[in-house]
Design an enzyme around this catalytic site. Structure first.
Site, PDB file in Angstrom:
ATOM      1  N   GLU A   1       4.784   4.729  -2.926  1.00 41.63           N
ATOM      2  CA  GLU A   1       5.257   3.353  -2.770  1.00 41.63           C
ATOM      3  C   GLU A   1       5.493   2.778  -4.165  1.00 41.63           C
ATOM      4  O   GLU A   1       6.577   2.870  -4.703  1.00 41.63           O
ATOM      5  CB  GLU A   1       4.249   2.521  -1.967  1.00 41.63           C
ATOM      6  CG  GLU A   1       4.863   1.271  -1.394  1.00 41.63           C
ATOM      7  CD  GLU A   1       4.042   0.715  -0.231  1.00 41.63           C
ATOM      8  OE1 GLU A   1       4.288  -0.438   0.120  1.00 41.63           O
ATOM      9  OE2 GLU A   1       3.172   1.427   0.313  1.00 41.63           O
TER      10      GLU A   1
ATOM     11  N   GLU B   1      -6.927  -2.730  -1.182  1.00 43.33           N
ATOM     12  CA  GLU B   1      -5.908  -3.304  -0.312  1.00 43.33           C
ATOM     13  C   GLU B   1      -6.534  -3.893   0.947  1.00 43.33           C
ATOM     14  O   GLU B   1      -6.112  -4.943   1.436  1.00 43.33           O
ATOM     15  CB  GLU B   1      -4.888  -2.237   0.070  1.00 43.33           C
ATOM     16  CG  GLU B   1      -3.764  -2.725   0.949  1.00 43.33           C
ATOM     17  CD  GLU B   1      -2.723  -1.659   1.213  1.00 43.33           C
ATOM     18  OE1 GLU B   1      -1.583  -2.007   1.557  1.00 43.33           O
ATOM     19  OE2 GLU B   1      -3.045  -0.453   1.060  1.00 43.33           O
TER      20      GLU B   1
END
Length: 877
Positions: free
Chosen positions: A464, A742
């Protein structure tokens, strides 16, 4: 009274002043002083001297208190022109000025595209659909005695240049990642010290980087911008006799494949030492086997000199442990989750040995935890030629704490980790009496460092590493306190505007640069994420006082609100549009991160009201009076519609969640004190019922403690901060986290990794709590853009008995400590001081001030609420 000194003369928001692209750069300077002898010092005037070439210095005297971004007083600089500037100031009760600052240099880049005589060159045509093998380029040239020399260089890909065998600069992944269809960075280097009379050689290695490499999740895409690596460079040399020579890239340069077989951001590098051509960067190398380069069309993108500092190695980390796993693997633990690369100064193995290094952030079941990486290999491979080698990667980086090594046995002294990130100037520090809170702040700082690598990314390890707009929107205030982000985030916003204004209806892409396929993630408008177009420029303006940031982004802001927002009949958000809203609510299932307790449209509508008010203020600042009135009226209408839609007369919300209540309190969406009191009480009730565990996602988490303080519940904010049960800020620390995760439960109490696909251990967004540590715990916030006037208002609570903050403002360093309050105010600044438990304000100028005030820690510890049979064991330190 002694005068302060002047230090740190700088230009625009540029990191160094070398290669600046503004011909009339604004000038700033900071003050340093024996602060005890510079009490209440304010500047009244300044002198500027500018030295340009062989001419006598120009002198300018200006009556002004301004010392930040003052106008360039001379005629504009020309392309490639260098100048030196020094400053002295007048002020206080002393008639004489300060001492002159040291000379600061400013050097203009190439202001016109016509001045690029270089051609775009590449190697033989490569038909590969897979990763591109890096290329090497070289050119031998002669020079006489050198007065000055600059290298202007860029690439479609990432490059490293060498002159006569020595690296040019210490930049990594240059020229950085931009929206290549619109803007292409070029770098400027002073190469005079590297040149010699007679023969010289310039050698450059280019890899695919972000330009042609695979980007994005679910397999991503290759060759998004192009399928060939390209070099563009020109050496501009001025000799002692005044002659000028330009050595540009053109088909006379030669090229050869690199000894790097592949170099990919997600998958790592493969280096075959058997194919190395020793000495290829020196004049003695015989390049008869090298091929002519091939000229291709020059890029259409605008060539720009970045304001942001480059990516560099900023720290060396030594390993702390060598682990043998249950399966017999060898793993090196560096003790810190970081972004960078491994260096092995002396790597020696038998010829043809294949050595691999696999990088990951965590261990799971005492083995390397690679599942969160998804399909990113994060693996570096070295094929030995049987010779000693000083090895590190050249064009890739990894997010890791642990490295599994095969076919080479490491020790604690035979390798290190090099930390890599955009080399921003540190401006903010925080410490307290509470070790876990200090660790939380440290973790957020590490996560910012790891995710500020050329652009602000969401995570640095998996497949990502993209510029998600929502993450930086909420973390922007924290980031701009910790580091000077004006250049980097200002440049990134230029890319945002360029991409947004070419989309249908001026919708801001979810990621900038926008590399996600629309088939995978269609472009559709979103609150919170797309609101970055207005809120991040506003944050930068607040932090640095630069109205030009607002002016430059103004078209992007107005286009977003006027065209991008998809509205219903009441001009709030269209309820049929799906909103990410309070993304990553802790109760959301691992595979459904958008399944929030708080209605996404409510979140979007609250943000829309807030953003409309901000844009009205921006329009006033920029003197767009018509728009200021228009957005002001729209704000009033939208606020009324929001209240009618969601808020009762008593201040209770249709969406009775912590996020909803925090939004209406922080964004001032309530009318009366009774409404505010009732909403605050309801928020207090919800926090207690949640047993002080975090119950908010992306939208609520950055503001929940601010909302509690605004409603008068300071001790509840501290109690939430200090909670250790998951989900909480302290839970990851209790699990050994060294960065922000996260998800609150990225790692579960049993040591297993969260099963969700989105499980990063280095995500700065939830670290936005540090903004509250700076503003309310340590008690420092700005009253005027640029920090010329500062509010010092500490709010003690919890078990914290001491908190200290230091912030390097545009005027100098501001310091303060708690609970016996000591405040250090830099010259040419003022502070408004409000002591704990008091309402009276004290306005003080520069100097050192000490205050004492009685304080009782009333209401600590607050208790959770719920059925009486529940056992509410306190979980805080």
């Amino acid at each position: 009274m002694a005068q302060p000194g002047i230090t740190t003369v700088s230009f625009e928001q540029h990191a160094t002043g070398l290669g600046i692209e503004i011909p009339t750069p604004r000038i700033s300077w900071k003050f340093t002083a024996d602060i005890n002898t510079s009490q209440n010092w304010e500047q009244t005037a300044y002198d500027i001297e500018i030295s340009r070439g062989a001419n006598a210095p120009e002198s300018y005297h200006v009556e002004s208190s301004d010392s930040v971004l003052v106008p360039w007083p001379s005629h504009p600089l020309q392309s490639r022109e260098a100048a030196r500037v020094r400053i002295r100031a007048y002020g206080g009760s002393v008639v004489e000025p300060t001492e002159w600052s040291t000379w600061a240099s400013v050097d203009c880049g190439l202001l016109s595209r016509d001045e690029w005589v270089a051609k775009a060159i590449t190697g033989p045509k490569n038909e590969s659909k897979g990763p591109l093998r890096p290329l090497r380029f070289r050119k031998v040239f002669t020079s006489n005695s050198v007065r000055s020399a600059r290298l202007y260089i860029t690439s479609l890909g990432v490059f490293q240049a060498y002159i006569n065998g020595l690296p040019v600069g210490d930049h990594f992944m240059a020229p950085g990642w931009t929206s290549y269809r619109h803007r292409l960075n070029y770098e400027v280097f002073d190469i005079a010290p590297l040149l010699r009379e007679g023969d010289n050689v310039i050698a450059v290695e280019v890899a695919e980087g972000w330009y042609a490499g695979r980007l994005g999740f679910l397999g991503g895409r290759r060759h998004i911008y192009g399928d060939e690596m390209v070099l563009i460079a020109q050496l501009d040399i001025e000799s002692e006799d005044g002659g000028r020579t330009i050595i540009p890239t053109n088909p006379s340069w030669k090229t050869h494949a690199s000894a790097l077989i592949t170099s990919e951001i997600y998958d790592g590098e493969v280096y075959d030492a058997r194919e190395e051509q020793e000495g290829w960067t020196t004049t003695s190398f015989n390049d008869n086997t090298w091929l002519p380069t091939r000229e291709i069309d020059f890029p259409k993108a605008e060539l720009v000199a970045p304001n942001a500092p480059p990516v560099r190695v900023t720290q060396i980390i030594k390993p702390v442990e060598i682990i043998t796993t249950p399966s017999g693997k060898t793993i090196v633990d560096f003790g810190q989750n970081l972004v960078g690369r491994v260096r092995i100064p002396i790597l020696h193995a038998p010829e043809n040995t294949t050595i691999t290094l696999i990088h990951a952030e965590v261990l799971e079941n005492n083995e390397l935890g690679i599942r969160p990486l998804r399909i990113a290999k994060c693996t570096d491979t070295i094929i030995s030629a049987g010779k000693k080698l000083n090895w590190t990667t050249r064009f890739t980086f990894h997010g890791f704490r642990y490295v599994q090594i095969e076919n080479w046995m490491p020790s604690l002294t035979t390798l290190v980790a090099e930390v890599l990130h955009t080399d921003l100037h540190r401006t903010g520090w925080f410490t307290s009496s509470h070790p876990m809170i200090n660790k939380l702040h440290e973790n957020a700082t590490w996560s910012m460092r790891g995710n500020f690598l050329s652009i602000p990314t969401d995570c640095p390890q998996r497949d990502e590493r993209l510029g998600w707009t929502g993450d930086i929107q909420i973390f922007g205030p924290s980031a701009s306190f910790l580091y000077n982000t004006a250049g980097m985030l200002g440049d990134w916003l230029k890319d945002l505007a360029a991409e947004q204004l070419t989309t249908k209806d001026a919708i801001v892409p979810f990621v900038v640069p926008g590399v996600i396929s629309e088939k995978l993630w269609p472009i559709f408008p979103q609150a919170v994420w797309d609101d970055v177009a207005v809120l991040l420029p506003w944050t930068l303006y607040q932090s640095y006082g630069d109205t030009q940031i607002l002016a430059r982004q103004y078209e992007s802001m107005t286009a977003w609100l006027d065209l991008g927002v998809q509205r219903g009949n009441d001009r709030l958000w269209d309820e049929e549009l799906w909103q990410l809203g309070d993304w990553l609510d802790p109760t959301a299932p691992p595979d459904q991160p958008g399944n929030s307790r708080t209605d996404g449209t409510l979140v979007a509508d609250a943000y829309l009201v807030h953003v409309t008010r901000v844009l009205s203020e921006i329009s006033k600042i920029l003197k767009h009076e018509e728009n200021a009135v228009r957005y002001g009226k729209d704000y009033i209408h939208l606020r009324e519609r929001f209240q009618a839609k969601y808020v009762s007369n008593d201040g209770y919300l249709v969406g009775d969640t912590q996020t909803a209540l925090a939004l209406v309190l922080v964004f001032d969406l309530l009318d009366s004190q009774s409404q505010i009191a009732n909403a605050g009480a309801r928020l207090s009730r919800n926090v207690r019922r949640a047993k002080f565990q975090v119950s908010t996602g992306f939208a609520g988490t950055p503001i929940i403690t601010h909302a509690l303080v605004k409603a008068g519940y300071v001790q509840l904010a501290y109690r939430m901060l200090q909670e250790k049960n998951c989900p909480s800020w302290m839970y990851p620390i209790s699990m050994g986290a060294t960065t922000i995760w996260e998800r609150w439960d990225s790692m579960r109490p049993d040591g297993s990794v969260n099963p969700g696909e989105m499980t990063s251990f280095n995500h700065y967004a939830l670290g936005s709590i540090v903004h509250w540590l700076h503003k309310d715990v340590a008690g420092v916030s700005l009253l005027e853009p640029g920090w010329k006037r500062v509010l010092v208002k500490p709010l003690p609570g919890g078990t914290v008995t001491r908190a200290e903050v230091q912030y390097e403002t545009a005027f100098g360093v501001l310091e303060r400590g708690l609970f016996k309050l000591r405040v250090v105010v830099p010259p040419n600044s003022k502070a408004v001081v409000v002591l704990p438990g008091e309402v009276d304000e004290r306005v003080v100028g520069s100097g050192v001030y000490e205050f004492e005030v009685g304080f009782k820690n009333v209401g600590w510890p607050p208790k959770a609420s719920g059925p009486p049979m529940w056992d509410f064991e306190d979980s805080y330190v």
